[in-house]
Design an enzyme around this catalytic site. Structure first.
Site, PDB file in Angstrom:
ATOM      1  N   SER A  65     -38.721 -34.063 123.598  1.00 35.56           N
ATOM      2  CA  SER A  65     -38.337 -35.299 123.334  1.00 35.56           C
ATOM      3  C   SER A  65     -37.126 -35.883 123.801  1.00 35.56           C
ATOM      4  O   SER A  65     -36.790 -36.955 123.855  1.00 35.56           O
ATOM      5  CB  SER A  65     -38.514 -35.725 121.908  1.00 35.56           C
ATOM      6  N   LYS A  68     -37.210 -38.435 126.549  1.00 32.35           N
ATOM      7  CA  LYS A  68     -37.422 -39.618 126.316  1.00 32.35           C
ATOM      8  C   LYS A  68     -36.065 -40.721 126.470  1.00 32.35           C
ATOM      9  O   LYS A  68     -36.372 -41.799 126.912  1.00 32.35           O
ATOM     10  CB  LYS A  68     -37.612 -39.827 124.641  1.00 32.35           C
ATOM     11  N   TYR A 192     -47.064 -38.073 130.410  1.00 32.90           N
ATOM     12  CA  TYR A 192     -46.072 -37.852 129.020  1.00 32.90           C
ATOM     13  C   TYR A 192     -45.986 -36.445 128.818  1.00 32.90           C
ATOM     14  O   TYR A 192     -45.109 -35.964 128.471  1.00 32.90           O
ATOM     15  CB  TYR A 192     -46.633 -38.690 127.833  1.00 32.90           C
ATOM     16  N   TYR A 240     -35.656 -39.241 114.537  1.00 32.28           N
ATOM     17  CA  TYR A 240     -36.725 -39.632 113.997  1.00 32.28           C
ATOM     18  C   TYR A 240     -36.510 -39.980 112.345  1.00 32.28           C
ATOM     19  O   TYR A 240     -35.177 -40.717 112.255  1.00 32.28           O
ATOM     20  CB  TYR A 240     -37.696 -38.418 113.971  1.00 32.28           C
ATOM     21  N   VAL A 258     -38.393 -31.011 119.720  1.00 31.82           N
ATOM     22  CA  VAL A 258     -39.127 -30.172 119.323  1.00 31.82           C
ATOM     23  C   VAL A 258     -38.922 -28.756 119.821  1.00 31.82           C
ATOM     24  O   VAL A 258     -39.324 -27.687 119.230  1.00 31.82           O
ATOM     25  CB  VAL A 258     -40.608 -30.266 118.711  1.00 31.82           C
TER      26      VAL A 258
END
Length: 305
Positions: A65, A68, A192, A240, A258
């Site tokens: 992530s 992103k 993705y 998050y 992760v």
């Protein structure tokens, strides 16, 4: 300062390994489930251009992530603020793969760093282009930012995510049902999954973060205004539903993955990459979060100072 920082990182590396509080790897992605959690690396690039490292700083890992941040940077460079019609800028307060949150908010993800929001960002980057072109832009951005062409996608990790990413499939279909996906769900998801499977070392990732940190001599890959916005989103949403806890403990913008990585930004001072694959209850690197807290405290780095 470079020599003192090297000494501190060496002590930090020894402390993390002695404490051996590693957490659990991401078992829901089969390729990541095989990674030894007892690993730790850190790289710090400071404003004077010095690079200090310790531990497994040259070992490649799946950035997941953290990608992103860079896909969003690409989209902001491509269409600017138009992306905010499709995705919000608020903390989620929910798990990164929450389906309930997406349904409650009628298909507009809360922010671009939860999975649904990142899928929308990738979809925007993909619109009117092939997956190869979209991925080439993200990888090319990272190579330019790090000034290193040896950055690639781990196809085995991408395949592993495609085989096990059922929640992401559900999120993509929810997005499509609300008219917030321009491309076929499988095309967007395939792009993705490959984006998340980019692998880097801590040194490469810390170098790539220089432009976001606004360090002198950083490659001109993102404007100062966009870097400021990326930092704001990293502070509010980068970890998050653990973002508030991370901000309280560390006091700096950061983005986790992760795969166990953390990109940490001390604006105007340093870009930091930390990797330890064991995760805490929020899905963020357990030892990496401890290391980030101790580094920020030792250096006196905080956006709240």
């Amino acid at each position: 300062m470079a020599a003192e920082l090297e000494r501190f990182l060496s002590r930090l590396n020894a402390e993390i390994r002695d404490e051996a509080d590693w957490g659990m790897v991401a078992t829901y992605i089969p390729e990541l489930a095989e990674v030894d959690p007892q690993q730790f690396g850190i790289a710090v690039v400071t404003a004077d251009g010095a690079i200090a490292t310790a531990g497994d700083a040259e070992r490649r890992f799946s950035i997941q992530s953290i990608s992103k941040v860079f896909s969003l940077a690409c989209v902001l460079g491509r269409i600017g603020d138009q992306i905010w019609a499709r995705v919000g800028r608020e903390p989620s307060g929910a798990r990164f793969d929450s389906i309930l949150l997406l349904e409650r908010e009628q298909g507009r993800p809360r922010n671009p760093f939860i999975n649904a929001g990142a899928i929308v960002t990738t979809d925007e980057l993909l619109t009117g282009r092939t997956p190869r072109d979209a991925l080439s832009e993200i990888v090319g951005f990272l190579r330019a930012a790090a000034e290193d062409d040896d950055i690639h996608i781990d196809k085995s990790v991408a395949a592993s995510e495609a085989e096990s990413g059922f929640r992401n499939v559900a999120l993509a279909n929810y997005l499509k049902s609300y008219g917030n996906l321009n491309n076929p769900p499988q095309m967007t998801l395939g792009t993705y999954f490959h984006q998340c499977a980019i692998e880097m070392t801590c040194v490469q990732l810390a170098l790539a973060g220089r432009a976001i940190a606004g360090l002198p001599g950083a490659p001109s890959v993102v404007s100062a205004v966009k870097a400021r916005r990326l930092n704001a989103l990293m502070m509010l949403c980068g970890h998050y539903d653990g973002s508030g806890d991370f901000a309280f403990r560390v006091g700096l913008p950061g983005k986790s993955g992760v795969g166990g990585g953390i990109l940490l930004i001390a604006p105007g001072r340093a870009s930091v990459a930390i990797w330890s694959p064991g995760l805490n209850a929020y899905g963020n690197s357990k030892a990496g979060t401890v290391a980030a807290e101790r580094l920020a405290a030792h250096m006196g780095w905080s956006v709240f100072a």
